[in-house]
Design a protein around this motif. Structure first.
Motif, mmCIF file in Angstrom:
data_model
loop_
_atom_site.group_PDB
_atom_site.id
_atom_site.type_symbol
_atom_site.label_atom_id
_atom_site.label_comp_id
_atom_site.label_asym_id
_atom_site.label_seq_id
_atom_site.Cartn_x
_atom_site.Cartn_y
_atom_site.Cartn_z
ATOM 1 N N THR A 1 0.855 -1.173 0.000
ATOM 2 C CA THR A 1 0.000 0.000 0.000
ATOM 3 C C THR A 1 0.893 1.224 0.000
ATOM 4 O O THR A 1 1.716 1.403 0.905
ATOM 5 C CB THR A 1 -0.920 0.013 1.230
ATOM 6 O OG1 THR A 1 -1.742 -1.152 1.210
ATOM 7 C CG2 THR A 1 -1.808 1.249 1.220
ATOM 8 N N VAL B 1 -9.700 8.875 -7.155
ATOM 9 C CA VAL B 1 -8.865 8.862 -5.953
ATOM 10 C C VAL B 1 -8.838 10.265 -5.345
ATOM 11 O O VAL B 1 -8.988 11.267 -6.043
ATOM 12 C CB VAL B 1 -7.425 8.396 -6.266
ATOM 13 C CG1 VAL B 1 -7.427 6.969 -6.780
ATOM 14 C CG2 VAL B 1 -6.743 9.328 -7.264
ATOM 15 N N SER C 1 -2.347 4.486 -2.571
ATOM 16 C CA SER C 1 -3.370 3.506 -2.207
ATOM 17 C C SER C 1 -2.782 2.132 -2.468
ATOM 18 O O SER C 1 -1.575 1.989 -2.679
ATOM 19 C CB SER C 1 -4.647 3.735 -3.029
ATOM 20 O OG SER C 1 -4.360 3.615 -4.417
#
Length: 670
Positions: free
Chosen positions: A394, A513, A560
């Motif tokens: 991540t 996003v 992310s």
């Protein structure tokens, strides 16, 4: 001690120039092919146990059902032909070209030694169908096996190897406890495989695995350059290294086709050789490339050698950093006792369950009523640990969090994580940049470059020092642009800041996003958040700003799953105070006074403003006053001569705002 057959490349009689007396026509099931007259024709229907040997020229008709008379350890390759009923799809391999002749229902396999591929193709090109045949059995594709079998697991029992994979009946007859053997060596690849392998299929492997057999996988490829084999590794070490890598890549493909998964050991069969300094360097380089490539692909690099040649040379370089040591050593030292030992190889080398000792060779044994010619081996092996599962990254801005799961029951000495910039993972536990070593299930990575992409690989190391297959995860870098509709604003004015978020590897938009706008006053060192907006389907975001002071702006995507965050460049939007100007009256008589006044917004109380008069092309300061609490200024002007005068008022920049000036005002004195 080992039986050695030098591959003979006879070649097909040269093209159209060959005499008919040098050729013969062989017919099988309505298919004719012309071959050299010297090739013997062996009818396997009459002799179903005959060994199909590729180390000598011949034409084999039909299919051997047992191959009981194959010599156990045979290496080499000549050229010849196998004609058999067409029941499986054609599948070429090392030194073998298969052609499915559907009209005659015949599968033709031309085998050949190094450098003789074109000769083999010429033989096949002479084939023709003389009578069409309808096969009573449908042609089946070779069974596609999902690689799941590990060769070998944990084993400390005897094993045997034979030139050709035994029939299923023979394997069943020798199944423990009918024989002492628990493992079988099989020749899966290599241009010098000497025996045909009609039994060696994914189905055969799966069936015998289910019955408890383990496997030793053997590749018979290039041999030492100081031998007389027809296929020899280069005397240039760098080339030999590359040859070893190529052989390993091919061996993995063949192993996977048979159903053998990562963590399996594959052994490069390097026969005995009269070692010299140059020959040793070639062998060690070839083995290095072989081991590196197998490890990169998650397999175990093994080598089969004669103890007195390859065993000595590999042992002499055991601790060398110039070569990559093989993971497992299979050495031939017949008659050496106790099992697993040899005077040529120190007992402290390859001593972590990494040895196979061929202690007897070319013997005939009978078990369960079935007789086979074999080599006998003592095995002391364990498989490396499995790979971690669920390895994922991540991303954040210049950092990432890595997570993984260790399979239940795995004995872990260490988890190692390394990274490379780009899409290619570190090949080996010694390559790339170290990210983490320890026993946890997470790692926090710092110092990642803005806009760069990274590939991470992690390995489990067990208590024996063995590394399992690598597990990979990819973190794509992102790029955040920035643009503004205005780089200079008058106080209370506005600008539109825009950005586009894309992947740096593909250029694709990053849609949906959160993208954050950050600001920092010109005289500040701290960035603060202006606001966050979700990117559009095209990765775009805009925001209107109305700065009170000169301000730097920067867009940021904070990352992310599988995407690394990034920051745009910073842009400065300068703010100029609004400055009004009035001249009243604009025309006076000599000796009178006029007033030049106005306001600066924001006020900047107590700061000076300057009255300037144009003189030719220059402006001269003629007076200054301090701004009042509401930003007001006023100058009294009393010229001493008649004429026309041009004035303006200037405020110089401070830490927060860009300097500004009024419009010019013209005064007429009469």
């Amino acid at each position: 001690m080992l039986a050695t057959v030098v591959a003979v490349i006879g070649g097909v009689a040269a093209g159209a120039a060959a005499d008919a007396a040098d050729l013969q026509t062989v017919s099988y099931r309505g298919y004719e092919v012309t071959v050299p007259a010297g090739w013997p024709v062996i009818d396997l229907a009459k002799d179903p146990t005959a060994c199909v040997r590729f180390d000598r020229p011949a034409v084999y008709l039909g299919r051997s059902t047992a191959q009981a008379d194959c010599p156990a350890h045979q290496v080499g390759r000549s050229e010849g032909l196998v004609l058999e009923p067409l029941t499986t799809a054609a599948r070429s391999a090392d030194g073998e070209i298969q052609v499915a002749v559907k009209d005659a229902a015949v599968l033709a396999t031309a085998y050949y030694g190094p450098g003789a591929e074109q000769a083999a193709r010429k033989v096949l090109a002479t084939g023709r169908v003389t009578a069409k045949t309808t096969s009573s059995q449908g042609t089946q594709r070779a069974q596609a096996a999902a690689p799941s079998i590990i060769a070998t697991g944990t084993i400390a029992s005897p094993g045997f190897d034979a030139c050709a994979a035994p029939s299923q009946a023979a394997m069943d007859a020798w199944l423990s406890p009918a024989s002492p053997y628990r493992a079988v060596g099989i020749y899966i690849s290599g241009g010098l495989r000497a025996c045909g392998q009609p039994n060696l299929t994914a189905g055969w492997v799966a069936a015998n695995h289910a019955k408890g057999w383990q496997f030793l996988l053997i590749d018979v490829g290039m041999q030492a350059p100081c031998t007389t084999f027809s296929s020899k590794m280069s005397t240039v070490p760098a080339t030999a290294l590359a040859q070893g890598k190529a052989a390993a890549a091919n061996a993995v493909a063949q192993a996977q086709a048979l159903g053998f998964a990562q963590r399996s050991a594959i052994y490069s069969d390097i026969e005995a050789y009269p070692s010299t300094t140059a020959c040793k360097a070639s062998v060690l380089s070839y083995v290095s490339g072989w081991t590196q490539e197998l490890n990169t692909r998650g397999y175990v690099g093994g080598v089969y050698v004669a103890a007195g040649s390859g065993g000595v040379d590999l042992s002499s370089a055991y601790a060398s950093t110039a070569y990559t040591r093989p993971d497992n050593l299979w050495f031939a030292h017949w008659g050496s006792t106790p099992a697993g030992t040899s005077r040529f190889i120190p007992a402290t080398y390859w001593n972590m369950h990494q040895r196979v000792h061929q202690n007897v060779g070319n013997v005939t044994e009978t078990h369960g009523g079935v007789t086979m010619n074999i080599d006998g081996n003592a095995l002391n092996l364990t498989a490396p640990p499995p790979a971690v599962t669920g390895f994922d990254a991540t991303g954040s801005n210049t950092t990432a969090t890595l997570r993984w799961t260790v399979p239940i029951g795995t004995k872990v000495s260490q988890i190692l994580v390394r990274r490379n910039t780009g899409t290619t993972p570190p090949a080996l536990p010694t390559s790339g940049t170290t990210v983490y070593t320890g026993t946890a299930s997470t790692a926090y990575v710092t110092g990642l470059a803005n806009g760069a992409s990274y590939t991470f690989r992690t390995w489990i190391k067990d208590n024996y020092g063995k590394y399992g297959p690598g597990a990979d995860t990819y973190l794509a870098g992102t790029k955040v642009s920035i643009a503004t509709t205005a780089s200079v604003l008058i106080y209370t004015g506005s600008a539109t800041l825009s950005t586009k978020v894309t992947r740096t590897d593909t250029g694709a938009a990053v849609a949906g996003v959160p993208v954050t706008l950050y600001s920092k006053a010109k005289n500040s060192t701290r960035w603060t958040t202006v606001g966050t907006t979700t990117s559009s389907a095209t990765g775009d975001v805009t925001r209107v700003v109305k700065p009170a002071v000169s301000t730097s702006y920067m867009w940021g995507y904070n990352g992310s799953g599988d995407l690394l965050g990034s920051r745009s460049a910073a842009v400065m939007v300068e703010v100029r105070p609004a400055m009004s100007a009035y001249l009243s009256p604009a025309a006076i008589r000599l000796g009178a006074t006029t007033s030049f006044y106005g306001y600066l917004n924001p006020p900047h109380t107590g700061m000076s403003v300057y009255l300037q008069r144009r003189s030719g092309t220059s402006w001269l300061n003629v007076a200054n006053v301090k701004l009042s609490t509401n930003g007001r200024y006023a100058f009294g002007i009393k010229p001493t001569t008649r004429g026309t005068y041009t004035y303006r008022v200037v405020w110089y920049a401070d830490a927060d705002h860009q300097g500004t000036q009024t419009v010019s005002k013209v005064l007429t004195v009469s």
